[in-house]
Design an enzyme around this catalytic site. Structure first.
Site, PDB file in Angstrom:
ATOM      1  N   HIS A 169       0.862  -1.195   0.000  1.00  0.00           N
ATOM      2  CA  HIS A 169       0.000   0.000   0.000  1.00  0.00           C
ATOM      3  C   HIS A 169       0.891   1.235   0.000  1.00  0.00           C
ATOM      4  O   HIS A 169       1.964   1.253   0.603  1.00  0.00           O
ATOM      5  CB  HIS A 169      -0.887   0.023   1.251  1.00  0.00           C
ATOM      6  CG  HIS A 169      -2.074   0.922   1.105  1.00  0.00           C
ATOM      7  ND1 HIS A 169      -1.998   2.278   1.327  1.00  0.00           N
ATOM      8  CD2 HIS A 169      -3.331   0.667   0.705  1.00  0.00           C
ATOM      9  CE1 HIS A 169      -3.181   2.814   1.105  1.00  0.00           C
ATOM     10  NE2 HIS A 169      -4.017   1.863   0.726  1.00  0.00           N
ATOM     11  N   ASP A 205      -7.876  -5.357  -0.092  1.00  0.00           N
ATOM     12  CA  ASP A 205      -8.326  -6.222  -1.195  1.00  0.00           C
ATOM     13  C   ASP A 205      -7.946  -7.679  -1.022  1.00  0.00           C
ATOM     14  O   ASP A 205      -8.324  -8.516  -1.842  1.00  0.00           O
ATOM     15  CB  ASP A 205      -7.726  -5.693  -2.511  1.00  0.00           C
ATOM     16  CG  ASP A 205      -8.286  -4.329  -2.850  1.00  0.00           C
ATOM     17  OD1 ASP A 205      -7.502  -3.424  -3.165  1.00  0.00           O
ATOM     18  OD2 ASP A 205      -9.520  -4.162  -2.759  1.00  0.00           O
TER      19      ASP A 205
HETATM   20  C1  SDX Z   1      -6.199   0.037  -2.918  1.00  0.00           C
HETATM   21  O1  SDX Z   1      -4.383   4.519  -2.035  1.00  0.00           O
HETATM   22  C2  SDX Z   1      -5.369   3.925  -1.429  1.00  0.00           C
HETATM   23  O2  SDX Z   1      -5.794   4.315  -0.361  1.00  0.00           O
HETATM   24  C3  SDX Z   1      -5.952   2.729  -2.171  1.00  0.00           C
HETATM   25  C4  SDX Z   1      -6.964   1.901  -1.411  1.00  0.00           C
HETATM   26  C5  SDX Z   1      -8.240   2.656  -1.153  1.00  0.00           C
HETATM   27  O3  SDX Z   1      -8.958   2.282  -0.209  1.00  0.00           O
HETATM   28  O4  SDX Z   1      -8.578   3.575  -1.951  1.00  0.00           O
HETATM   29  O5  SDX Z   1      -6.402   1.471  -0.189  1.00  0.00           O
HETATM   30  C6  SDX Z   1      -7.362   0.658  -2.225  1.00  0.00           C
HETATM   31  O6  SDX Z   1      -5.955   0.366  -4.045  1.00  0.00           O
HETATM   32  C7  SDX Z   1      -5.307  -0.928  -2.175  1.00  0.00           C
HETATM   33  C8  SDX Z   1      -4.063  -1.381  -3.005  1.00  0.00           C
HETATM   34  C9  SDX Z   1      -4.508  -2.486  -3.940  1.00  0.00           C
HETATM   35  N1  SDX Z   1      -3.432  -2.833  -4.910  1.00  0.00           N
HETATM   36  C10 SDX Z   1      -2.806  -4.017  -4.833  1.00  0.00           C
HETATM   37  O7  SDX Z   1      -2.975  -4.856  -3.960  1.00  0.00           O
HETATM   38  C11 SDX Z   1      -1.863  -4.285  -6.005  1.00  0.00           C
HETATM   39  C12 SDX Z   1      -0.524  -4.844  -5.468  1.00  0.00           C
HETATM   40  N2  SDX Z   1       0.129  -3.789  -4.729  1.00  0.00           N
HETATM   41  C13 SDX Z   1       1.054  -2.944  -5.466  1.00  0.00           C
HETATM   42  O8  SDX Z   1       0.929  -2.834  -6.809  1.00  0.00           O
HETATM   43  C14 SDX Z   1       1.558  -1.748  -4.678  1.00  0.00           C
HETATM   44  O9  SDX Z   1       1.821  -2.181  -3.417  1.00  0.00           O
HETATM   45  C15 SDX Z   1       0.656  -0.522  -4.605  1.00  0.00           C
HETATM   46  C16 SDX Z   1       0.250  -0.062  -5.969  1.00  0.00           C
HETATM   47  C17 SDX Z   1      -0.561  -0.803  -3.789  1.00  0.00           C
HETATM   48  C18 SDX Z   1       1.469   0.576  -3.936  1.00  0.00           C
HETATM   49  O10 SDX Z   1       2.513   0.874  -4.782  1.00  0.00           O
HETATM   50  P1  SDX Z   1       3.595   2.030  -4.414  1.00  0.00           P
HETATM   51  O11 SDX Z   1       3.241   2.750  -3.185  1.00  0.00           O
HETATM   52  O12 SDX Z   1       3.821   2.824  -5.638  1.00  0.00           O
HETATM   53  O13 SDX Z   1       4.822   1.173  -4.015  1.00  0.00           O
HETATM   54  P2  SDX Z   1       5.864   0.623  -5.035  1.00  0.00           P
HETATM   55  O14 SDX Z   1       5.136   0.043  -6.220  1.00  0.00           O
HETATM   56  O15 SDX Z   1       6.885   1.664  -5.262  1.00  0.00           O
HETATM   57  O16 SDX Z   1       6.473  -0.608  -4.221  1.00  0.00           O
HETATM   58  C19 SDX Z   1       7.476  -0.375  -3.265  1.00  0.00           C
HETATM   59  C20 SDX Z   1       8.361  -1.616  -3.384  1.00  0.00           C
HETATM   60  C21 SDX Z   1       8.780  -1.915  -4.829  1.00  0.00           C
HETATM   61  O17 SDX Z   1      10.034  -2.600  -4.753  1.00  0.00           O
HETATM   62  P3  SDX Z   1      11.387  -1.701  -5.091  1.00  0.00           P
HETATM   63  O18 SDX Z   1      11.209  -1.131  -6.452  1.00  0.00           O
HETATM   64  O19 SDX Z   1      11.443  -0.645  -3.995  1.00  0.00           O
HETATM   65  O20 SDX Z   1      12.485  -2.712  -5.005  1.00  0.00           O
HETATM   66  O21 SDX Z   1       7.619  -2.777  -2.967  1.00  0.00           O
HETATM   67  C22 SDX Z   1       7.463  -3.670  -4.048  1.00  0.00           C
HETATM   68  C23 SDX Z   1       7.760  -2.903  -5.324  1.00  0.00           C
HETATM   69  O22 SDX Z   1       8.302  -3.777  -6.322  1.00  0.00           O
HETATM   70  N3  SDX Z   1       6.057  -4.110  -4.026  1.00  0.00           N
HETATM   71  C24 SDX Z   1       5.639  -5.360  -4.181  1.00  0.00           C
HETATM   72  C25 SDX Z   1       4.236  -5.298  -4.016  1.00  0.00           C
HETATM   73  N4  SDX Z   1       3.865  -4.042  -3.790  1.00  0.00           N
HETATM   74  C26 SDX Z   1       4.998  -3.292  -3.805  1.00  0.00           C
HETATM   75  N5  SDX Z   1       6.295  -6.502  -4.438  1.00  0.00           N
HETATM   76  C27 SDX Z   1       5.536  -7.625  -4.520  1.00  0.00           C
HETATM   77  N6  SDX Z   1       4.168  -7.660  -4.383  1.00  0.00           N
HETATM   78  C28 SDX Z   1       3.511  -6.511  -4.116  1.00  0.00           C
HETATM   79  N7  SDX Z   1       2.193  -6.526  -3.985  1.00  0.00           N
END
Ligand code: SDX
Length: 430
Positions: A307, A365
């Site tokens: 998140h 989710d």
């Molecule tokens: C919702 O914003 C809100 O409030 C949203 C929400 C709401 O109520 O409105 O809470 C609802 O959208 C919840 C999130 C649902 N999405 C997912 O579950 C999809 C999987 N999660 C990711 O795609 C990610 O965690 C996000 C999109 C939710 C957040 O992405 P960020 O903040 O841009 O973080 P990032 O992508 O920069 O990740 C940070 C690191 C990265 O590694 P590095 O590049 O630093 O090495 O963490 C890793 C990412 O690769 N990472 C994951 C991961 N999520 C982040 N690695 C594996 N699996 C994951 N799910």
């Protein structure tokens, strides 16, 4: 909110003082509104990881502590003691209603649940296999062509009516999208049913047999609506605010929010998370997927994990996890393999240094799909349910923005890295 405290930016020997604005709680903000005028520079923050786009009184999140408050009330207390329409009142008006206010609000919503009969025709233009989110974007957008007496955003009463209509009609439209996708007749709302029971009835009743929504399942459904109602300035809420900042039709703004929520990185993650759990299939295959999630060269991510704000447990996921156990137990579903995989995946991931170091926890989710699937919803209906739940948050944030006298059109700038100025070359000379 303003305070004598300020930050000083020094650039090319020139200093600019930037006021520090103090919140009720949470990080202070550096007010950069005059920065470009005083220092001829922009700030740069793609994805808005360090940017406050507005001030708001509606929802507070503490990502480090895993806290979520609607108008100051912790989500855990609201999920346990309140119900969705009372939460809608709280989000819209800022205070919990007394008995009379609540009864009046519930009556107003109940008596707006039907859609204009001609709107049924819109569904006929879609393929039956259209994703229900696609039909919802289209039909909610089409509301802007029907309810002309609630689109003058300068009129507080019309803003109020638009809000009630959206909260009341989104479940009806979501249920219609579902019925259309499975070739069953639309079911009209019933005014003697509560909000969640009405939605279950519109989704699952058929003319051929009597359907009585199970009160315990309706309670679980209502809790899911509450958990998804608002969440500060997430991507879809920011979309609604940006669309609304131009003075656009409120129904069109909500349609824009639905479109944004659909993405798998946002609300679409609930569908993706369940599909991922089903793809994993059994506990012994979890290590293979954990490995893939950690592999930089593999686009696979653990859907329902991570998140932007929560660097601790998403408090909604905790409530949802408890609810999953309750609903499966209620439905007599034992040994649900998907729930087993979900719990084991969560356990293994939270012991794995990759997830611990990146502070990746289950989000709202991760478990919701297990409950919705057990209730009988196909995965394609998970995000429409998120959208109907979030409509009150979107419209409350939209109303707050429109009523703000400082409100102006949102218009970000950029860091231009394209070509320098150059002259046109005729095709014969290229
Ligand atoms: C919702 O914003 C809100 O409030 C949203 C929400 C709401 O109520 O409105 O809470 C609802 O959208 C919840 C999130 C649902 N999405 C997912 O579950 C999809 C999987 N999660 C990711 O795609 C990610 O965690 C996000 C999109 C939710 C957040 O992405 P960020 O903040 O841009 O973080 P990032 O992508 O920069 O990740 C940070 C690191 C990265 O590694 P590095 O590049 O630093 O090495 O963490 C890793 C990412 O690769 N990472 C994951 C991961 N999520 C982040 N690695 C594996 N699996 C994951 N799910």
């Amino acid at each position: 909110m303003a305070d004598t405290k300020s930050a000083t930016l020094t650039l090319d020997g020139k200093s600019v003082d930037l006021p520090i604005l103090k919140p009720t709680i949470g990080p202070e903000v550096v007010d950069i509104r005059k920065l470009y005028g005083q220092a001829d520079v922009f700030t740069y923050d793609p994805g808005f990881t360090s940017t406050a786009s507005c001030d708001s009184t509606i929802t507070f999140i503490d990502g480090d502590k895993g806290e979520l408050w609607y108008r100051g009330y912790p989500i855990e207390q609201l999920a346990k003691n309140s119900h969705y329409l009372e939460v809608c009142y709280l989000l819209l008006y800022g205070e919990l209603p007394d008995e009379g206010q609540l009864e009046d609000f519930e009556n107003r919503v109940t008596h707006h649940t039907m859609v204009h009969e001609q709107m049924n025709n819109f569904f006929r233009g879609f393929r039956r296999d259209a994703h229900p989110m696609a039909t919802m974007v289209g039909v909610v957008g089409a509301m802007s062509a029907f309810y002309h007496d609630s689109t003058d955003i300068a009129d507080p009463w019309q803003r109020e009516v638009a809000a009630i209509r959206l909260i009341a009609k989104l479940p009806t439209i979501a249920a219609m999208a579902y019925k259309y996708s499975i070739g069953q007749p639309f079911v009209y709302p019933q005014n003697d049913l509560d909000y969640a029971s009405n939605f279950l009835n519109m989704c699952f009743s058929v003319p051929a047999t009597k359907y009585t929504p199970d009160p315990a399942l309706a309670r679980a459904m209502d809790r899911i609506f509450t958990l998804h109602a608002d969440h500060e300035q997430n991507a879809s809420t920011s979309t609604v605010r940006l669309a609304g900042s131009s003075g656009a039709n409120p129904f069109a703004c909500i349609a824009a929010g639905i479109a944004c929520l659909w993405g798998p990185a946002h609300g679409g993650a609930n569908q993706a998370a369940l599909e991922m759990l089903q793809q994993i299939g059994s506990v012994d295959r979890i290590p293979e997927y954990i490995k893939r999630a950690k592999d930089k060269d593999d686009p696979f991510r653990l859907m329902g994990f991570g998140h932007r704000v929560y660097k601790n447990f998403d408090p909604r996921a905790k409530v949802m996890k408890e609810s999953a156990d309750e609903v499966l137990d209620l439905l007599g579903i034992e040994n649900n393999e998907t729930l087993k995989v979900a719990k084991e995946l969560e356990k293994i991931a939270l012991e794995d240094d990759y997830f611990v170091s990146k502070k990746l926890y289950p989000n709202v989710d991760f478990y919701s799909g297990i409950i919705l699937s057990a209730m009988g919803f196909p995965t394609s209906m998970f995000t429409p349910i998120f959208a109907l739940s979030r409509t009150v948050g979107w419209i409350a944030q939209w109303k707050e923005m429109i009523a703000d006298p400082q409100n102006k059109i949102g218009r970000p700038r950029q860091l231009y890295v394209g070509s320098g100025k150059r002259d046109y070359i005729t095709v014969s000379d290229r």
